[in-house]
Scaffold this active site. Structure first.
Site, PDB file in Angstrom:
ATOM      1  N   GLY A  53     -10.986   0.590  -6.163  1.00 26.75           N
ATOM      2  CA  GLY A  53     -10.157   1.811  -6.544  1.00 26.75           C
ATOM      3  C   GLY A  53     -10.545   2.093  -8.276  1.00 26.75           C
ATOM      4  O   GLY A  53     -11.778   2.183  -8.232  1.00 26.75           O
ATOM      5  N   TYR A 238       8.459   6.188  -4.782  1.00 25.97           N
ATOM      6  CA  TYR A 238       7.462   5.745  -5.727  1.00 25.97           C
ATOM      7  C   TYR A 238       7.833   5.378  -7.168  1.00 25.97           C
ATOM      8  O   TYR A 238       8.249   4.691  -7.192  1.00 25.97           O
ATOM      9  CB  TYR A 238       6.089   6.708  -5.814  1.00 25.97           C
ATOM     10  CG  TYR A 238       5.063   5.742  -6.429  1.00 25.97           C
ATOM     11  CD1 TYR A 238       4.135   5.291  -5.770  1.00 25.97           C
ATOM     12  CD2 TYR A 238       4.740   5.672  -7.814  1.00 25.97           C
ATOM     13  CE1 TYR A 238       3.208   4.527  -6.356  1.00 25.97           C
ATOM     14  CE2 TYR A 238       3.912   5.127  -8.638  1.00 25.97           C
ATOM     15  CZ  TYR A 238       3.078   4.363  -7.881  1.00 25.97           C
ATOM     16  OH  TYR A 238       2.007   3.638  -8.306  1.00 25.97           O
ATOM     17  N   LYS A 247       6.313  -0.035 -12.422  1.00 25.79           N
ATOM     18  CA  LYS A 247       5.308   0.510 -13.457  1.00 25.79           C
ATOM     19  C   LYS A 247       6.216   0.802 -14.750  1.00 25.79           C
ATOM     20  O   LYS A 247       5.558   0.719 -15.733  1.00 25.79           O
ATOM     21  CB  LYS A 247       5.104   2.008 -12.785  1.00 25.79           C
ATOM     22  CG  LYS A 247       4.208   1.758 -11.591  1.00 25.79           C
ATOM     23  CD  LYS A 247       2.776   0.895 -11.876  1.00 25.79           C
ATOM     24  CE  LYS A 247       2.016   0.859 -10.666  1.00 25.79           C
ATOM     25  NZ  LYS A 247       0.755   0.130 -10.893  1.00 25.79           N
TER      26      LYS A 247
END
Length: 396
Positions: A53, A238, A247
């Site tokens: 990634g 998300y 996050k």
């Protein structure tokens, strides 16, 4: 030597074996797509999560354009009698070969970056071989983490918060992609906290503190952790779900680092990347369909991880001005969240069956990208030929 004829073993988005030649070829082709620059300063970089990634893209673009040297850390599975090594194992070997050819002093450690033992192993190597670190890039993604202080094993979950989540998703378990519906029940508070332990900023902070305790922070030290915000279409699963909570924890950690251990000693950023097809993102319901529609709208305007990594290095090194938002996050996702782009994606999303019918090329691209993550479907590879699956982890 272990020449074997191998075929992909695939279940939906999960492929449990990898092709060594295909995996290595994807690394070489990414490298070749990055324009080299004249030699200059060669900063020391500690890159946590180098094998896939954004981490892999940051490694390759950093070596190619900025001559970075240092240590990459990943936790990859070796070959067994039943399975090939992981794709990240083969990608690491390919990256090490490119580093050698470019005369870049970059070495790779296969260890659990969440563990105290892993930190000691890596920092001993950094201290002996490189000295002070200019950049720490944090790009770790894992399904679980053992807290080094308590020994508790935390498992991350992908769930909404507050209420159930029901939305269209992409299913390609058959030969033809189709739209299905996914429904997930809301997470418990324990689910949320566990996901924060795994995917939040706790370990990022431990790494920065460990560097500081060993006096390994160079003047102007910078650390950056990769994060994602994404579209309002995927926000319920998300940004507003358990992953989003993690996050947010990561972003709070960045602010805490700037006012704490890095005060007057360095700087910390969270970096909001744009959408990408990665092993981590493919596991999130609805993300595949959203990314398919995004690719349909953007075509070749869909920015690769390598293109985004080039933007990141340019900003971190001062080659271009920092692009930050009101919360001090570096933004690489303007191309994705452009209102005109999102309007077109939203139109496809409003009638997903019809949207997918108009997105055949986007769906095929997404599926091919998934397969390439494991070294399959790479153009130019003869998969009928036996492949050398026994590849050594590169030694310093």
């Amino acid at each position: 030597m272990s020449l074997r004829h191998i075929d992909p073993k695939q279940r939906g988005f999960l492929i449990v074996n990898s092709h060594p030649t295909g995996s290595a070829t994807t690394v070489t082709r990414t490298w070749e797509q990055v324009p080299p620059r004249p030699e200059g300063h060669s900063p020391v970089v500690l890159l946590l999560g180098h094998s896939a990634g954004y981490g892999l893209a940051t490694l390759l673009t950093g070596m190619r354009q900025h001559g970075i040297r240092g240590v990459g850390v990943a936790y990859e599975a070796p070959e067994t009698e039943r399975r090939t090594a992981s794709a990240g194992w083969y990608r690491t070997a390919a990256a090490a070969r490119l580093a050698h050819e470019a005369a870049s002093d970059f070495v790779f450690v296969n260890t659990d970056a969440f563990s105290d033992k892993g930190k000691d192993e890596v920092l001993d190597l950094v201290q002996e071989r490189f000295g002070k670190v200019d950049y720490l890039i944090y790009s770790l993604a894992a399904p679980r983490r053992t807290d080094p202080a308590t020994g508790t094993v935390h498992h991350s979950v992908i769930k909404p918060l507050g209420q159930p989540y029901e939305a269209p998703a992409l299913d390609f378990s058959d030969d033809t992609p189709k739209v299905t519906t996914v429904r997930l029940e809301p997470a418990t508070e324990q689910d949320k906290q566990a996901t924060e332990h795994v995917m939040g900023g706790a370990d990022w902070q431990l790494w920065v503190k460990a560097l500081a305790d060993r006096d390994l922070l160079a003047d102007g030290f910078t650390t950056a952790a990769l994060t994602y915000i994404g579209s309002e279409l995927t926000a319920p699963i998300y940004r507003q779900g358990t992953i989003g909570a993690a996050k947010e924890h990561l972003e709070r950690t960045g602010r805490d680092l700037n006012t704490g251990v890095l005060a007057d000693r360095g700087r910390a950023f969270t970096v909001v990347a744009g959408a990408a097809v990665t092993q981590a993102s493919s596991a999130i319901p609805s993300i595949a369909l959203y990314t398919t529609f995004l690719r349909t709208v953007l075509g070749e305007g869909f920015r690769t991880t390598a293109q985004q990594a080039q933007d990141l290095w340019d900003q971190l090194t001062g080659a271009t001005p920092l692009v930050t938002d009101d919360e001090g996050r570096i933004r690489l996702d303007g191309w994705e969240l452009d209102p005109h782009v999102q309007d077109q994606v939203r139109e496809l999303w409003s009638d997903p069956q019809n949207g997918l019918a108009h997105s055949t090329a986007g769906a095929n691209w997404f599926i091919n990208q998934i397969r390439e993550l494991y070294g399959w479907g790479v153009e130019g590879i003869d998969y009928d030929q036996p492949a050398e699956t026994t590849v050594a982890w590169p030694q310093p």
